[in-house]
Scaffold this active site. Sequence first.
Site, PDB file in Angstrom:
ATOM      1  N   ILE A 591     -53.120 -93.513  67.876  1.00 29.17           N
ATOM      2  CA  ILE A 591     -53.025 -93.899  66.458  1.00 29.17           C
ATOM      3  C   ILE A 591     -53.212 -95.395  66.245  1.00 29.17           C
ATOM      4  O   ILE A 591     -53.305 -95.872  65.124  1.00 29.17           O
ATOM      5  CB  ILE A 591     -51.673 -93.474  65.825  1.00 29.17           C
ATOM      6  CG1 ILE A 591     -50.491 -94.020  66.648  1.00 29.17           C
ATOM      7  CG2 ILE A 591     -51.601 -91.982  65.653  1.00 29.17           C
ATOM      8  CD1 ILE A 591     -49.144 -93.802  65.981  1.00 29.17           C
ATOM      9  N   GLY A 592     -53.268 -96.164  67.285  1.00 30.02           N
ATOM     10  CA  GLY A 592     -53.461 -97.607  67.066  1.00 30.02           C
ATOM     11  C   GLY A 592     -53.486 -98.333  68.395  1.00 30.02           C
ATOM     12  O   GLY A 592     -53.410 -97.720  69.464  1.00 30.02           O
ATOM     13  N   GLY A 594     -51.811-101.634  70.443  1.00 29.24           N
ATOM     14  CA  GLY A 594     -50.816-102.712  70.505  1.00 29.24           C
ATOM     15  C   GLY A 594     -51.294-103.769  71.469  1.00 29.24           C
ATOM     16  O   GLY A 594     -52.364-103.622  72.079  1.00 29.24           O
ATOM     17  N   GLU A 595     -50.499-104.818  71.638  1.00 27.93           N
ATOM     18  CA  GLU A 595     -50.900-105.916  72.523  1.00 27.93           C
ATOM     19  C   GLU A 595     -50.984-105.464  73.968  1.00 27.93           C
ATOM     20  O   GLU A 595     -51.805-105.911  74.742  1.00 27.93           O
ATOM     21  CB  GLU A 595     -49.907-107.059  72.313  1.00 27.93           C
ATOM     22  CG  GLU A 595     -49.422-107.743  73.536  1.00 27.93           C
ATOM     23  CD  GLU A 595     -49.955-109.175  73.611  1.00 27.93           C
ATOM     24  OE1 GLU A 595     -49.398-109.940  74.392  1.00 27.93           O
ATOM     25  OE2 GLU A 595     -50.909-109.496  72.914  1.00 27.93           O
ATOM     26  N   GLY A 597     -51.269-102.125  75.029  1.00 24.66           N
ATOM     27  CA  GLY A 597     -52.015-100.887  75.272  1.00 24.66           C
ATOM     28  C   GLY A 597     -52.042-100.041  74.023  1.00 24.66           C
ATOM     29  O   GLY A 597     -51.596-100.474  72.948  1.00 24.66           O
ATOM     30  N   GLU A 598     -52.529 -98.789  74.175  1.00 28.98           N
ATOM     31  CA  GLU A 598     -52.637 -97.933  72.989  1.00 28.98           C
ATOM     32  C   GLU A 598     -51.273 -97.472  72.489  1.00 28.98           C
ATOM     33  O   GLU A 598     -50.322 -97.377  73.262  1.00 28.98           O
ATOM     34  CB  GLU A 598     -53.446 -96.681  73.317  1.00 28.98           C
ATOM     35  CG  GLU A 598     -54.924 -96.937  73.422  1.00 28.98           C
ATOM     36  CD  GLU A 598     -55.490 -96.412  74.735  1.00 28.98           C
ATOM     37  OE1 GLU A 598     -56.698 -96.537  74.914  1.00 28.98           O
ATOM     38  OE2 GLU A 598     -54.702 -95.906  75.569  1.00 28.98           O
ATOM     39  N   VAL A 599     -51.284 -97.137  71.200  1.00 27.93           N
ATOM     40  CA  VAL A 599     -50.112 -96.482  70.607  1.00 27.93           C
ATOM     41  C   VAL A 599     -50.567 -95.065  70.278  1.00 27.93           C
ATOM     42  O   VAL A 599     -51.605 -94.879  69.637  1.00 27.93           O
ATOM     43  CB  VAL A 599     -49.641 -97.207  69.336  1.00 27.93           C
ATOM     44  CG1 VAL A 599     -48.413 -96.517  68.757  1.00 27.93           C
ATOM     45  CG2 VAL A 599     -49.356 -98.669  69.614  1.00 27.93           C
ATOM     46  N   LYS A 617     -45.796 -95.867  72.962  1.00 29.60           N
ATOM     47  CA  LYS A 617     -46.490 -97.117  73.246  1.00 29.60           C
ATOM     48  C   LYS A 617     -46.744 -97.157  74.740  1.00 29.60           C
ATOM     49  O   LYS A 617     -45.806 -96.958  75.516  1.00 29.60           O
ATOM     50  CB  LYS A 617     -45.645 -98.316  72.838  1.00 29.60           C
ATOM     51  CG  LYS A 617     -45.388 -98.420  71.360  1.00 29.60           C
ATOM     52  CD  LYS A 617     -44.688 -99.722  71.045  1.00 29.60           C
ATOM     53  CE  LYS A 617     -44.584 -99.916  69.553  1.00 29.60           C
ATOM     54  NZ  LYS A 617     -44.148-101.244  69.190  1.00 29.60           N
ATOM     55  N   ASP A 710     -39.532-112.003  63.078  1.00 30.54           N
ATOM     56  CA  ASP A 710     -40.878-111.612  62.678  1.00 30.54           C
ATOM     57  C   ASP A 710     -40.795-110.482  61.656  1.00 30.54           C
ATOM     58  O   ASP A 710     -41.532-109.500  61.730  1.00 30.54           O
ATOM     59  CB  ASP A 710     -41.665-111.173  63.917  1.00 30.54           C
ATOM     60  CG  ASP A 710     -43.165-111.138  63.639  1.00 30.54           C
ATOM     61  OD1 ASP A 710     -43.905-110.561  64.453  1.00 30.54           O
ATOM     62  OD2 ASP A 710     -43.581-111.662  62.585  1.00 30.54           O
TER      63      ASP A 710
END
Length: 948
Positions: A591-592, A594-595, A597-599, A617, A710
Amino acid sequence: CRPLWPLGCTSQCPLTSLASRFSLWSRQLSEFQNRPIHTFQVCHVMEPNQNNWLRSGWIQRQAAQRVYVEMRFTLRDCNSIPWVSGTCKETFNLFYLQTNEPLPAATRFRPSDYSKVDTIAADESFTQTDLGDRVLRLNTEVREVGPVTQNGFYLAFQDVGACIALVSVKVFYKRCPSTLRNLASFPDTVPHMDSSSLVEVRGACVENAEERDTPKLYCGADGDWLVPLGHCICSIGHEEMDASRAASSCNPGFFKAIAGNTKCSKCPLHSSSHDQAGTLCHCDKGFYRALKDPTTMACTRPPSAPRNLVSLINDTALFLRWMPPSDLGGRKDITYNVLCQRCDGSDGDGMTQCEACEPDLRFIPRALGLTGTSVAILDFASHTNYTFHVEAMNGVSGLVLSARLLTNVTVNTQQAGPALVGIINKDWSTQDSIALSWSEMEQPPSEIVEYEVKYYEKLSYSSTRTKSTSVVVTGLRPSTVYVFHVRARTAAGYTAYSSNFEFETAADDPDIADQGQVLVMVTASVGGFSLLVILTLFLLITGSVLTFCLPVPFSGIKTYVDPDTYEDPTQAVEEFAKEIVPSYICIERVIGAGEFGEVCSGYLRIPGRMDISVAIKTLKGGYMDQHRRDFLREASIMGQFNNPNIIRLEGVVTNSRPVMIVVEYMENGALDSFLRTRDGQFTVLQLVGMLRGIAVGMTYLSDMGYVHRDLAARNILVDENLVCKVSDFGMSRVLEDDSEAAYTTTGGKIPIRWTAPEAIAYGKFSSASDIWSYGIVMWEVMSYGERPYWEMSNQDVILSIDEGYRLPAPMGCPVTLHQLMLHCWQKEWSQRPRFNEVLSFLDKLTINPSSLLTLVNDVQSYSHSPEELPDYPLFISIGDWLDSIKMSQYKNNFLAGGYTTLDSISTMSIEDIRRIGVCLIGHQRRIISSIQSLRLQLHHIQQSGFQV
Ligand code: ACK
């Protein structure tokens, strides 16, 4: 007025008739109540060429600069005297002569030596009485003589043939009399000779008053004080009395520590002053004032001892928690010190031997000066008796010599080795009981005595014991998940705890008994000995394994433990995150990215439990150790939280590849992109509901002492029911992952637009800086994911904030919400609201939705009114501007509406935009935002003095 003359003269002495026919008479005048008075008279009206003189004695000038002569006389008019026409006069003349000394007695009188002052005529001569008689009236005439510069002078009166009686002559000068004004005294002052200039006089402060601005008055020519300037103020211990004319001392029981024209204050609580003019009230016995306490503050005393000190120990950490003292001593600056002693064994006399604890014992957050009521202790030795003393301190504790008030607890850290119980099976459950069993270890290190089962219902606990390797825990609540911890006690003491196990009681239906079993990893089994297992049941609601097991209700919230305090970060992961068997994870799709690896999204399919939708994640292959640590850091943070508005960690996979973090799945993804795709589709109440959720999560985090750093809409996830949850915890230290983060001058990476100024400038991150970010999130939500500060550069954002600029209310935003945002963006961090205050404010709004009705709908109602707008030159065309915001299709609408210059669009309202034919709400929003952005940029350009 000061008389110069006649001074001490008798009726005979003052005037001398000189070579003339003035004579001294006794007369009666009604003005003198018909008492006989002496007058000088002359009346030779029938004879021509009269020249009669009357002269005063020598009159000393004294301080006079301007001399006045007041003459009282009667004068008959010539008409009242028959047959005198031609010779009769109705005036007389006033002369004077200046000398430094009196003239010698033999000096001949020479009229030519005298200067004429004036010819004096009568205003009144007769009045008619009731009987028709005509009565002579008294005249009063005043003339100024001079300027007189020599030591003295003579006055002379010349008669040239009138019928006059000179009743009195008064010679005087004017002075401003000594006075008291504004607590200053001013002396008698003689005005200047020159009537147009004033004499400046400096006042002297009255007793017990001191000068602030030099007190001054100006003495006018007429003897009036004019133009009061400056003032004195009452000295310490004194207050003003009698309309700023005097300062009186403070009475006993009152004091004044600061000079000024305020009243003396009553001594604050627990203090008194016994003398007059008290400048300070002394604390009553047993009460104190800290060095920095204001003198107006009540005297205070040290707090009593902390209460209800309790301890909890697990494998790696020992926790102490206590309640504040019952008596805070009247102060709020309470802190706690935790003092530690090791008390091992006893000496020959049976006395316990205690020594200071080892220096490498770690206290989190620290041992001394704690502001919270809990502390975690790491790196302690096992098989040791520690005694912890907790003392409460406040600002006056250091001033007191008496014994310190401590509360003690002794903790035994002995563990008889690693966990012996690994697998716990749930054999069956009903709605109020759970049957558990566990296997025995083949070779236990030492004999196990028995099982003890402890279980917790809400915040109190009960316990039961068993010698077998199974137990039925009864008296539980239906449909409730419990967490079990198990440890054994052998002859050598307690073993470590097993992992956490979660079991749920059956639903509230007496016929249904759950026969499910749960398989978990075995770390040890129990041998054929009698043994004691402690089952610790934690109600899920109360938190994770760090929750304290207390015999008394406990209101406290856990303290966040920074994984960086662990020497080995994998320990922190083990402590706070559950290891998941990889085969339980079923990945469905990516689905996306991340820094690290994949999510992905997928399911967690744990035998005996319902499938859970999860996001997974992954850490991509080829990572370095540091990457792995940073990646898992997020899990060891997330694993400490348990709140409906914080993304929930299901567990981690660290024992096989790929390394994974498994969290609950949030159907609607990140909040910012979610809102952008649903522009204008929610009610204000729905948006406030989202903000409320975020506030709940942030209140929880700030209560735990966790600073997010953040907080932004991109880091909030939204589930299918629009519940918003705070996520992205890994970045609280480095922020490498955030595309918004930019390097600052101090070298850190910071998401400038979301970050409070003190955090950008000096790295001062706190819950107050999180509140600032929360305000920005509010703005993002209310503007459906608009970028804060639009296209402005980071540098311009920093400068604008410093100049006091704040984001205007988004279109359609209730005024109350924008006010709350502005409150979050206070420059002074201590003035910003706290998360719990934001939460209760939002709750109030939700309960009373009418408070959300007033909207900021129109750019014209924003803080910069059109009149204040800079008169800026046109540096791009309307066409360029619409191209830049991808709204080119409306060029003709603007032209047709007469908007041909940037100047003209700067004042456009949403109504205007609708009127020219922009119908789509998303397009209206984009255009109005861009107009606001233009206004902001122009404002900034103006502020920086830059000419476009
Ligand atoms: O906007 P999104 O759909 O929401 O794209 C990002 C992407 O993964 C990279 O971070 C989505 N995402 C992250 N965590 C979750 C989660 N727990 N549930 C659903 N989507 C998630 C995020």
